[in-house]
Design a protein around this motif. Structure first.
Motif, PDB file in Angstrom:
ATOM      1  N   GLU A   1       9.455  12.954  -5.396  1.00  0.00           N
ATOM      2  CA  GLU A   1      10.159  11.699  -5.166  1.00  0.00           C
ATOM      3  C   GLU A   1       9.886  11.125  -3.786  1.00  0.00           C
ATOM      4  N   CYS A   2       9.627   9.835  -3.750  1.00  0.00           N
ATOM      5  CA  CYS A   2       9.464   9.100  -2.492  1.00  0.00           C
ATOM      6  C   CYS A   2      10.529   8.014  -2.429  1.00  0.00           C
ATOM      7  N   VAL A   3      11.217   7.919  -1.310  1.00  0.00           N
ATOM      8  CA  VAL A   3      12.252   6.909  -1.105  1.00  0.00           C
ATOM      9  C   VAL A   3      11.782   5.976   0.010  1.00  0.00           C
ATOM     10  N   ILE A   4      11.555   4.715  -0.335  1.00  0.00           N
ATOM     11  CA  ILE A   4      11.026   3.739   0.612  1.00  0.00           C
ATOM     12  C   ILE A   4      12.130   2.740   0.942  1.00  0.00           C
ATOM     13  N   ASN A   5      12.476   2.633   2.201  1.00  0.00           N
ATOM     14  CA  ASN A   5      13.510   1.718   2.655  1.00  0.00           C
ATOM     15  C   ASN A   5      12.904   0.501   3.353  1.00  0.00           C
ATOM     16  N   ASN A   6      13.715  -0.550   3.487  1.00  0.00           N
ATOM     17  CA  ASN A   6      13.304  -1.816   4.100  1.00  0.00           C
ATOM     18  C   ASN A   6      12.153  -2.456   3.326  1.00  0.00           C
ATOM     19  N   VAL A   7      12.222  -2.347   2.005  1.00  0.00           N
ATOM     20  CA  VAL A   7      11.230  -2.975   1.136  1.00  0.00           C
ATOM     21  C   VAL A   7      11.667  -4.421   0.875  1.00  0.00           C
TER      22      VAL A   7
ATOM     23  N   PRO B   1       0.812  -1.224   0.000  1.00  0.00           N
ATOM     24  CA  PRO B   1       0.000   0.000   0.000  1.00  0.00           C
ATOM     25  C   PRO B   1       0.847   1.277   0.000  1.00  0.00           C
ATOM     26  N   ILE B   2       2.012   1.237   0.648  1.00  0.00           N
ATOM     27  CA  ILE B   2       2.879   2.416   0.646  1.00  0.00           C
ATOM     28  C   ILE B   2       3.357   2.713  -0.773  1.00  0.00           C
ATOM     29  N   LEU B   3       3.766   1.694  -1.511  1.00  0.00           N
ATOM     30  CA  LEU B   3       4.178   1.901  -2.897  1.00  0.00           C
ATOM     31  C   LEU B   3       3.011   2.409  -3.744  1.00  0.00           C
ATOM     32  N   ALA B   4       1.830   1.832  -3.543  1.00  0.00           N
ATOM     33  CA  ALA B   4       0.658   2.295  -4.292  1.00  0.00           C
ATOM     34  C   ALA B   4       0.349   3.758  -4.000  1.00  0.00           C
ATOM     35  N   SER B   5       0.564   4.167  -2.749  1.00  0.00           N
ATOM     36  CA  SER B   5       0.218   5.537  -2.342  1.00  0.00           C
ATOM     37  C   SER B   5       1.161   6.588  -2.911  1.00  0.00           C
ATOM     38  N   THR B   6       2.318   6.161  -3.446  1.00  0.00           N
ATOM     39  CA  THR B   6       3.248   7.149  -3.995  1.00  0.00           C
ATOM     40  C   THR B   6       2.637   7.932  -5.144  1.00  0.00           C
ATOM     41  N   ILE B   7       1.650   7.363  -5.837  1.00  0.00           N
ATOM     42  CA  ILE B   7       1.059   8.063  -6.980  1.00  0.00           C
ATOM     43  C   ILE B   7       0.059   9.134  -6.557  1.00  0.00           C
TER      44      ILE B   7
ATOM     45  N   GLY C   1       5.435  11.942 -11.060  1.00  0.00           N
ATOM     46  CA  GLY C   1       5.053  13.275 -11.521  1.00  0.00           C
ATOM     47  C   GLY C   1       4.070  13.236 -12.669  1.00  0.00           C
ATOM     48  N   VAL C   2       4.245  12.271 -13.538  1.00  0.00           N
ATOM     49  CA  VAL C   2       3.368  12.138 -14.705  1.00  0.00           C
ATOM     50  C   VAL C   2       2.809  10.719 -14.739  1.00  0.00           C
ATOM     51  N   ILE C   3       1.506  10.623 -14.843  1.00  0.00           N
ATOM     52  CA  ILE C   3       0.830   9.342 -15.006  1.00  0.00           C
ATOM     53  C   ILE C   3       0.153   9.362 -16.369  1.00  0.00           C
TER      54      ILE C   3
ATOM     55  N   ARG D   1       4.995   1.329 -12.986  1.00  0.00           N
ATOM     56  CA  ARG D   1       5.651   1.734 -14.235  1.00  0.00           C
ATOM     57  C   ARG D   1       4.654   1.765 -15.389  1.00  0.00           C
ATOM     58  N   LEU D   2       3.748   0.792 -15.426  1.00  0.00           N
ATOM     59  CA  LEU D   2       2.739   0.750 -16.472  1.00  0.00           C
ATOM     60  C   LEU D   2       1.857   1.997 -16.430  1.00  0.00           C
ATOM     61  N   LEU D   3       1.596   2.483 -15.218  1.00  0.00           N
ATOM     62  CA  LEU D   3       0.789   3.699 -15.066  1.00  0.00           C
ATOM     63  C   LEU D   3       1.566   4.945 -15.465  1.00  0.00           C
ATOM     64  N   GLY D   4       2.887   4.845 -15.500  1.00  0.00           N
ATOM     65  CA  GLY D   4       3.698   5.991 -15.903  1.00  0.00           C
ATOM     66  C   GLY D   4       4.712   6.455 -14.886  1.00  0.00           C
ATOM     67  N   ALA D   5       4.700   5.886 -13.690  1.00  0.00           N
ATOM     68  CA  ALA D   5       5.644   6.289 -12.653  1.00  0.00           C
ATOM     69  C   ALA D   5       7.036   5.749 -12.963  1.00  0.00           C
ATOM     70  N   GLN D   6       8.047   6.450 -12.462  1.00  0.00           N
ATOM     71  CA  GLN D   6       9.424   5.969 -12.535  1.00  0.00           C
ATOM     72  C   GLN D   6       9.725   5.231 -11.231  1.00  0.00           C
TER      73      GLN D   6
END
Length: 419
Positions: A38-44, A27-33, A76-78, A58-63
């Motif tokens: 920039e969001c940096v997530i550690n301990n993934v 959910p944290i990764l999903a919430s980045t959009i 930034g761009v989806i 990535r398919l949605l457009g996120a890096q």
């Protein structure tokens, strides 16, 4: 498909470090959009479900960049607001992009979710909640379609406390106009972790971890760094492994407060447990037989359903008769037939397992049906006479990081055979 091969009988001892929680990282990764910075997530954790979520973003457009246990996301761009069946069918948590896409971009098309075959887990609470927030929601040809110019705060009552439903609605409400109150919200630690991350990004959330969560909507969220909490289910799995083999293990890098229901039941079996700030010591080396205990799965703060299969394996070798009652998911007993192949004395009575423990299980070829069933069968193999082969371990790789390697460090005779 790979196979996990275990030669049972080794007593586990030593220390193992716990990875980040898969059910928190997703959910944290999903919430980045929800925002473009920039969001940096550690301990993934490096597990298949995290890889799948990265592919979806990535398919949605996120890096998305993965560097070991670190993920960097820039949304930034989806250029797409559609999560296709090809990805969502492999991981139920893909539905978590529904709320963020709708809240930030005004529309979302997400395939109805798939994932582990552990019974029906409908998304009706997600859809009813989004409708309360002002979205137009429909289900057409296997896809959820939602639209809204801007969501508006509302009072949402969840018929049952759903984890992904609470997360989806909480994320959507972050960018809604006005105040949203979610009643009968799920209270799992992973929801608190998501709320902590969103708060760092500028969201206004109160009550996460209780059954009433209040979100005051804001215009946008900024970027932030965050460290994912340790995986309480992984920690519980290694503790059960130590108990079943009558060993002594130390689980490091965990949150003992997230393990309280599991620790309480393990103590009842007769093991010794010592708790430190970020570690749990379990010693089962001085007892002859573990004692049978009854277990009832419940939403947090009760005993987690994701530890039910592991406890069933433990009770299969405990002294006496135990009853395990599953109240969270139906059809989550598919590991039972496989445990019976190993000599376990288990009968199913509706949503209950009645287990009469035997002194030893026997190795056999078994087939995993879902993520936690995989772990339960591997645990059974650790204390069985002879060799156990666990097939279809792609389920295991969805949620456990290097399980066989970590068990090897504790002294288990376990290996992965590549297909």
């Amino acid at each position: 498909m790979d196979t996990i091969v275990i030669t049972g009988g080794n007593v586990l001892h030593g220390e193992v470090r716990i990875s980040g929680a898969k059910n928190s990282a997703l959910p944290i990764l999903a919430s980045t959009i929800l925002g473009g910075e920039e969001c940096v997530i550690n301990n993934v954790p490096q597990v298949v479900d995290v890889v799948t979520m990265g592919k979806l973003l990535r398919l949605l457009g996120a890096q998305v960049e993965h560097e070991g246990n670190r993920a960097v996301v820039r949304a930034g761009v989806i250029h797409s607001t559609q999560a296709p069946y090809e990805l969502v069918k492999t991981m139920r948590a893909s539905v978590l992009v529904l709320g963020p896409l709708l809240a930030r971009w005004g529309e979302a098309t997400v395939s109805l979710p798939g994932g582990c075959a552990i019974g029906s887990r409908p998304v009706n609470i997600h859809l009813a909640g989004l409708t309360k927030l002002g979205a137009e929601v429909s289900v057409e040809h296997g896809y959820i379609r939602a639209r809204s110019r801007r969501l508006k705060g509302a009072l949402i009552y969840c018929d049952v406390p759903t984890v992904t439903g609470t997360e989806n609605l909480m994320m959507a409400a972050c960018l809604a106009q006005g105040t949203t109150t979610i009643e009968n919200a799920a209270k799992e630690p992973e929801i608190v972790d998501l709320a902590d991350f969103l708060t760092k990004r500028g969201a206004k959330i109160a009550g996460a971890g209780s059954d009433i969560i209040t979100i005051e909507g804001v215009r946008e969220l900024r970027g932030s760094d965050h460290e994912v909490i340790p995986d309480r289910i992984e920690a519980g799995t290694y503790l059960v492994a130590g108990a079943m083999t009558k060993g002594a293990v130390v689980v490091n890098g965990c949150r003992p407060d997230h393990l309280e229901p599991v620790l309480a039941k393990l103590l009842e079996t007769g093991v010794t447990i010592k708790v430190e700030k970020e570690a749990v010591h379990l010693d089962a080396s001085k007892i002859n037989r573990l004692k049978a205990v009854d277990v009832r799965t419940l939403p947090s703060p009760g005993f987690p359903t994701d530890m039910q299969a592991q406890m069933a394996a433990l009770m299969a070798v405990a002294e006496g008769t135990s009853v395990i009652t599953e109240t969270v998911f139906e059809s989550r007993f598919m590991h039972v037939e496989e445990l019976r192949r190993m000599g376990a004395n288990i009968r199913v009575e509706g949503n209950r397992l009645v287990i009469t423990g035997c002194e030893r299980l026997t190795g056999a070829p078994v087939m995993a049906s879902d993520l936690r069933a995989s772990a339960g069968l591997i645990l059974a193999g650790l204390c069985a006479d002879g060799v156990t082969e666990v097939l279809r371990v792609y389920h295991l790789d969805r949620g456990y990081e290097r399980l066989e390697e970590k068990l090897q460090t504790l002294g288990a005779a376990i290996e992965r055979r590549k297909a």
